[in-house]
Write a protein that holds these residues in place. Sequence first.
Motif, PDB file in Angstrom:
ATOM      1  N   PHE A 190      -5.210 -20.021 -10.965  1.00 58.13           N
ATOM      2  CA  PHE A 190      -5.106 -18.315 -11.133  1.00 58.13           C
ATOM      3  C   PHE A 190      -5.987 -17.647 -10.167  1.00 58.13           C
ATOM      4  CE2 PHE A 190      -6.963 -14.405 -12.458  1.00 58.13           C
ATOM      5  CZ  PHE A 190      -5.721 -13.897 -13.007  1.00 58.13           C
ATOM      6  N   MET A 191      -7.180 -18.149  -9.708  1.00 65.96           N
ATOM      7  CA  MET A 191      -7.982 -17.579  -8.728  1.00 65.96           C
ATOM      8  C   MET A 191      -7.394 -17.306  -7.385  1.00 65.96           C
ATOM      9  SD  MET A 191     -10.540 -16.035 -10.560  1.00 65.96           S
ATOM     10  CE  MET A 191     -11.384 -15.737  -8.514  1.00 65.96           C
ATOM     11  N   ALA A 192      -6.778 -18.691  -7.189  1.00 71.66           N
ATOM     12  CA  ALA A 192      -5.825 -18.963  -5.940  1.00 71.66           C
ATOM     13  C   ALA A 192      -4.904 -17.731  -5.704  1.00 71.66           C
ATOM     14  CB  ALA A 192      -5.277 -20.139  -5.746  1.00 71.66           C
ATOM     15  N   TYR A 193      -3.907 -17.550  -6.945  1.00 70.44           N
ATOM     16  CA  TYR A 193      -2.952 -16.724  -7.183  1.00 70.44           C
ATOM     17  C   TYR A 193      -3.512 -15.179  -7.018  1.00 70.44           C
ATOM     18  CZ  TYR A 193       0.526 -13.809  -9.559  1.00 70.44           C
ATOM     19  OH  TYR A 193       1.400 -13.034  -9.994  1.00 70.44           O
ATOM     20  N   LEU A 194      -4.581 -14.926  -7.849  1.00 69.93           N
ATOM     21  CA  LEU A 194      -5.215 -13.597  -7.748  1.00 69.93           C
ATOM     22  C   LEU A 194      -5.475 -13.330  -6.294  1.00 69.93           C
ATOM     23  CD1 LEU A 194      -6.040 -11.175  -8.973  1.00 69.93           C
ATOM     24  CD2 LEU A 194      -8.226 -12.022  -9.630  1.00 69.93           C
ATOM     25  N   GLN A 195      -6.060 -14.254  -5.464  1.00 67.67           N
ATOM     26  CA  GLN A 195      -6.684 -14.029  -4.039  1.00 67.67           C
ATOM     27  C   GLN A 195      -5.363 -13.831  -3.074  1.00 67.67           C
ATOM     28  OE1 GLN A 195      -9.108 -17.347  -3.804  1.00 67.67           O
ATOM     29  NE2 GLN A 195     -10.953 -16.586  -4.505  1.00 67.67           N
ATOM     30  N   SER A 196      -4.366 -14.584  -3.325  1.00 65.77           N
ATOM     31  CA  SER A 196      -3.053 -14.384  -2.481  1.00 65.77           C
ATOM     32  C   SER A 196      -2.638 -12.910  -2.523  1.00 65.77           C
ATOM     33  CB  SER A 196      -2.107 -15.557  -3.005  1.00 65.77           C
ATOM     34  OG  SER A 196      -1.512 -15.262  -4.191  1.00 65.77           O
ATOM     35  N   ARG A 197      -2.639 -12.413  -3.813  1.00 62.70           N
ATOM     36  CA  ARG A 197      -2.034 -11.149  -4.115  1.00 62.70           C
ATOM     37  C   ARG A 197      -3.089 -10.027  -3.328  1.00 62.70           C
ATOM     38  NH1 ARG A 197       2.857 -11.409  -5.095  1.00 62.70           N
ATOM     39  NH2 ARG A 197       2.760  -9.174  -5.969  1.00 62.70           N
ATOM     40  N   GLU A 198      -4.422 -10.536  -3.489  1.00 66.49           N
ATOM     41  CA  GLU A 198      -5.388  -9.474  -2.697  1.00 66.49           C
ATOM     42  C   GLU A 198      -4.838  -9.422  -1.104  1.00 66.49           C
ATOM     43  OE1 GLU A 198      -9.036 -10.856  -3.896  1.00 66.49           O
ATOM     44  OE2 GLU A 198      -8.912  -9.841  -5.893  1.00 66.49           O
ATOM     45  N   LYS A 199      -4.909 -10.841  -0.609  1.00 64.38           N
ATOM     46  CA  LYS A 199      -4.525 -10.710   0.790  1.00 64.38           C
ATOM     47  C   LYS A 199      -3.319 -10.160   1.100  1.00 64.38           C
ATOM     48  CE  LYS A 199      -6.644 -15.322   1.348  1.00 64.38           C
ATOM     49  NZ  LYS A 199      -6.682 -16.724   1.652  1.00 64.38           N
ATOM     50  N   LEU A 200      -2.214  -9.995   0.464  1.00 71.03           N
ATOM     51  CA  LEU A 200      -0.947  -9.407   0.577  1.00 71.03           C
ATOM     52  C   LEU A 200      -1.090  -7.752   0.507  1.00 71.03           C
ATOM     53  CD1 LEU A 200       1.624 -11.290  -1.661  1.00 71.03           C
ATOM     54  CD2 LEU A 200       1.787 -11.320   0.808  1.00 71.03           C
ATOM     55  N   ALA A 201      -2.011  -7.481  -0.280  1.00 73.53           N
ATOM     56  CA  ALA A 201      -2.395  -6.102  -0.766  1.00 73.53           C
ATOM     57  C   ALA A 201      -3.232  -5.668   0.677  1.00 73.53           C
ATOM     58  CB  ALA A 201      -3.149  -5.735  -1.617  1.00 73.53           C
ATOM     59  N   ALA A 202      -3.810  -6.444   1.541  1.00 76.79           N
ATOM     60  CA  ALA A 202      -4.536  -6.054   2.789  1.00 76.79           C
ATOM     61  C   ALA A 202      -3.547  -5.867   3.761  1.00 76.79           C
ATOM     62  CB  ALA A 202      -5.432  -7.231   3.020  1.00 76.79           C
ATOM     63  N   LYS A 203      -2.233  -6.407   3.727  1.00 77.77           N
ATOM     64  CA  LYS A 203      -1.367  -6.320   4.780  1.00 77.77           C
ATOM     65  C   LYS A 203      -0.602  -4.971   4.526  1.00 77.77           C
ATOM     66  CE  LYS A 203      -0.940 -11.194   5.354  1.00 77.77           C
ATOM     67  NZ  LYS A 203       0.235 -12.452   5.174  1.00 77.77           N
ATOM     68  N   ALA A 204      -0.533  -4.261   3.549  1.00 75.19           N
ATOM     69  CA  ALA A 204       0.302  -3.158   3.121  1.00 75.19           C
ATOM     70  C   ALA A 204      -0.346  -1.991   4.233  1.00 75.19           C
ATOM     71  CB  ALA A 204      -0.053  -2.718   1.828  1.00 75.19           C
ATOM     72  N   ALA A 205       0.651  -1.236   4.697  1.00 73.30           N
ATOM     73  CA  ALA A 205       0.475   0.062   5.516  1.00 73.30           C
ATOM     74  C   ALA A 205      -0.653   1.010   5.021  1.00 73.30           C
ATOM     75  CB  ALA A 205       1.665   0.727   5.882  1.00 73.30           C
ATOM     76  N   THR A 206      -1.472   1.664   5.691  1.00 77.41           N
ATOM     77  CA  THR A 206      -2.259   2.649   5.418  1.00 77.41           C
ATOM     78  C   THR A 206      -1.928   3.931   5.709  1.00 77.41           C
ATOM     79  OG1 THR A 206      -4.060   2.137   7.196  1.00 77.41           O
ATOM     80  CG2 THR A 206      -4.430   0.887   5.108  1.00 77.41           C
ATOM     81  N   PHE A 207      -2.209   4.951   4.959  1.00 76.85           N
ATOM     82  CA  PHE A 207      -1.936   6.312   5.241  1.00 76.85           C
ATOM     83  C   PHE A 207      -2.884   7.236   5.364  1.00 76.85           C
ATOM     84  CE2 PHE A 207       1.563   3.992   3.490  1.00 76.85           C
ATOM     85  CZ  PHE A 207       2.706   4.234   4.176  1.00 76.85           C
ATOM     86  N   GLY A 208      -2.886   8.440   5.971  1.00 73.27           N
ATOM     87  CA  GLY A 208      -4.074   9.483   5.812  1.00 73.27           C
ATOM     88  C   GLY A 208      -3.377  10.578   4.998  1.00 73.27           C
ATOM     89  N   PHE A 209      -4.605  11.519   4.606  1.00 74.99           N
ATOM     90  CA  PHE A 209      -4.055  12.690   3.811  1.00 74.99           C
ATOM     91  C   PHE A 209      -2.783  13.398   4.060  1.00 74.99           C
ATOM     92  CE2 PHE A 209      -8.904  12.308   3.128  1.00 74.99           C
ATOM     93  CZ  PHE A 209      -8.613  11.984   1.526  1.00 74.99           C
ATOM     94  N   ASP A 210      -2.738  13.444   5.581  1.00 73.69           N
ATOM     95  CA  ASP A 210      -1.337  14.087   5.864  1.00 73.69           C
ATOM     96  C   ASP A 210      -0.124  13.479   5.252  1.00 73.69           C
ATOM     97  OD1 ASP A 210      -1.751  11.905   7.530  1.00 73.69           O
ATOM     98  OD2 ASP A 210      -0.517  12.868   9.061  1.00 73.69           O
ATOM     99  N   ALA A 211      -0.094  12.340   4.856  1.00 78.81           N
ATOM    100  CA  ALA A 211       1.166  11.781   4.404  1.00 78.81           C
ATOM    101  C   ALA A 211       1.417  12.342   2.832  1.00 78.81           C
ATOM    102  CB  ALA A 211       1.193  10.170   4.310  1.00 78.81           C
ATOM    103  N   LEU A 212       0.502  12.886   2.379  1.00 76.06           N
ATOM    104  CA  LEU A 212       0.390  13.557   0.959  1.00 76.06           C
ATOM    105  C   LEU A 212       0.464  14.861   1.040  1.00 76.06           C
ATOM    106  CD1 LEU A 212      -2.370  11.100  -0.694  1.00 76.06           C
ATOM    107  CD2 LEU A 212       0.103  10.686  -0.690  1.00 76.06           C
ATOM    108  N   GLY A 213       0.584  15.350   2.446  1.00 73.84           N
ATOM    109  CA  GLY A 213       0.722  16.990   2.346  1.00 73.84           C
ATOM    110  C   GLY A 213      -0.685  17.769   1.922  1.00 73.84           C
ATOM    111  N   ILE A 214      -1.792  17.070   2.145  1.00 75.44           N
ATOM    112  CA  ILE A 214      -3.044  17.789   1.960  1.00 75.44           C
ATOM    113  C   ILE A 214      -3.969  17.370   3.100  1.00 75.44           C
ATOM    114  CG2 ILE A 214      -2.869  17.596  -0.521  1.00 75.44           C
ATOM    115  CD1 ILE A 214      -4.823  15.124  -0.536  1.00 75.44           C
ATOM    116  N   GLY A 215      -5.257  18.317   3.219  1.00 73.77           N
ATOM    117  CA  GLY A 215      -6.030  18.005   4.390  1.00 73.77           C
ATOM    118  C   GLY A 215      -7.317  17.077   4.028  1.00 73.77           C
ATOM    119  N   GLY A 216      -7.324  16.976   2.716  1.00 67.41           N
ATOM    120  CA  GLY A 216      -8.350  16.160   2.301  1.00 67.41           C
ATOM    121  C   GLY A 216      -8.626  16.422   1.062  1.00 67.41           C
ATOM    122  N   LEU A 217      -9.753  15.984   0.161  1.00 64.44           N
ATOM    123  CA  LEU A 217      -9.959  16.336  -1.258  1.00 64.44           C
ATOM    124  C   LEU A 217     -10.593  17.297  -1.423  1.00 64.44           C
ATOM    125  CD1 LEU A 217     -10.700  12.349  -2.122  1.00 64.44           C
ATOM    126  CD2 LEU A 217      -8.575  13.794  -2.350  1.00 64.44           C
TER     127      LEU A 217
END
Length: 218
Positions: A190-217
């Motif tokens: 299970f731990m190996a499965y959970l770690q594999s999901r975390e590695k996949l999450a790390a490959k996902a694209a990242t975005f800035g606030f502009d993608a959400l139509g805001i300048g910041g919080l």
Amino acid sequence: MSGYSQSPRIVKGGIVLIDPASAQVRRVIALQYNPEKLSRSLQVQGAGEGADRSEALRLKGPAIETFRLEADIDAADQLEFPDQHANVVAAGIAPQLAVLESLVNPSATALLAGKALAAAGTLEIAAMESALALFVWGAQRIAPVRVTEFSISEEAFDPALNPINAKVNLSLRVLSIDDLGFDHKGGGLFMAYLQSREKLAAKAATFGFDALGIGGLP
């Protein structure tokens, strides 16, 4: 199958049964046809509604994940070549269904052993331990599971009333370290499965606030 040499090999999903003590493989069950749809649900294990406010962001453990799928089993391809598939001619797809049924039934040997212990006057008889089932859906998704729901709809039969077409519905609950502990073979998987999901999450694209139509919080 395509004769093109560069055609990708089709990988089958399935279930692997291993001995929970020795981790030796007992059986590999490959689905005849991969389901067109795989449903997943994740139930969050939060601190609870009645907990202190300071606990609102805390998680008690891994989310409880469930897979649901419908698999087709059909003897049509084998029955086209009866000389090569004597077992299918004799029993249809009943053997494949029996293998799947073994996921939810203790063996007759185990039941008789329990009966013998009871007849000998044993006061406490431990519940029978089944094989550890691993749901395999490609190399990136191998998780220890328990079958929670299982149904078979036999939809066609041969003249001897052997089933030759059926739909199987499976619900599989992922077993986490909350169920098995860190030291159990399944807990490690299970731990190996959970770690594999975390590695996949790390490959996902990242975005800035502009993608959400805001300048910041605020």
